[in-house]
Design a protein around this motif. Structure first.
Motif, mmCIF file in Angstrom:
data_model
loop_
_atom_site.group_PDB
_atom_site.id
_atom_site.type_symbol
_atom_site.label_atom_id
_atom_site.label_comp_id
_atom_site.label_asym_id
_atom_site.label_seq_id
_atom_site.Cartn_x
_atom_site.Cartn_y
_atom_site.Cartn_z
ATOM 1 N N UNK A 73 7.243 -59.879 1.982
ATOM 2 C CA UNK A 73 8.340 -58.741 1.740
ATOM 3 C C UNK A 73 9.672 -59.418 2.306
ATOM 4 N N UNK A 74 10.552 -59.304 1.689
ATOM 5 C CA UNK A 74 11.985 -59.853 1.882
ATOM 6 C C UNK A 74 13.107 -58.611 1.918
ATOM 7 N N UNK A 75 13.928 -58.742 2.987
ATOM 8 C CA UNK A 75 15.070 -57.867 3.114
ATOM 9 C C UNK A 75 16.389 -58.532 2.377
ATOM 10 N N UNK A 76 16.928 -58.025 1.485
ATOM 11 C CA UNK A 76 17.974 -58.144 0.907
ATOM 12 C C UNK A 76 19.329 -57.873 1.288
ATOM 13 N N UNK A 77 20.339 -58.734 1.792
ATOM 14 C CA UNK A 77 21.567 -58.615 2.323
ATOM 15 C C UNK A 77 22.798 -59.214 1.655
ATOM 16 N N UNK A 78 23.814 -58.494 1.401
ATOM 17 C CA UNK A 78 24.906 -59.272 1.104
ATOM 18 C C UNK A 78 25.647 -60.203 1.891
ATOM 19 N N UNK A 79 25.998 -61.311 1.341
ATOM 20 C CA UNK A 79 26.836 -62.256 2.309
ATOM 21 C C UNK A 79 28.290 -61.949 2.405
#
Length: 97
Positions: A73-79
């Motif tokens: 599972x990956x958490x996705x964040x904006x750069x």
């Protein structure tokens, strides 16, 4: 210049399309979202969303971070770049006539 053209020109700079921009918006509005949550929210297949995420990652607009509980599972964040693009497009959508 109309809103659609301004948005299209901003997206061209980052080589992304409308669907990828919508996914970027969702990620900016819910940082830490997972692939499963994103597919449900966007009503797209996991394959489609995965391809969009790959492109957004190549353009350095998002980052994926694994979780401690489950390495799948990956958490996705904006750069920073992703946040800046989100702000520009949001400004165009809201303010410009």
């Amino acid at each position: 210049m109309c809103k659609k053209m301004e948005i299209k020109n901003e997206l061209k700079k980052y080589h992304i399309n409308y669907t990828q921009e919508e996914i970027l918006f969702t990620i900016n509005e819910t940082p830490g979202i997972t692939l499963c949550e994103l597919t449900k929210r966007m009503q797209l297949s996991k394959g489609s969303v995965s391809l969009c995420l790959k492109k957004l990652e190549e353009e350095k607009l998002i980052q994926k971070f694994g979780t401690f509980d489950d390495k799948r599972v990956f958490k996705i964040h904006p750069t920073k770049i992703g946040k800046d693009l989100y702000s520009k497009i949001k400004f165009i959508k809201i303010v410009k006539i």
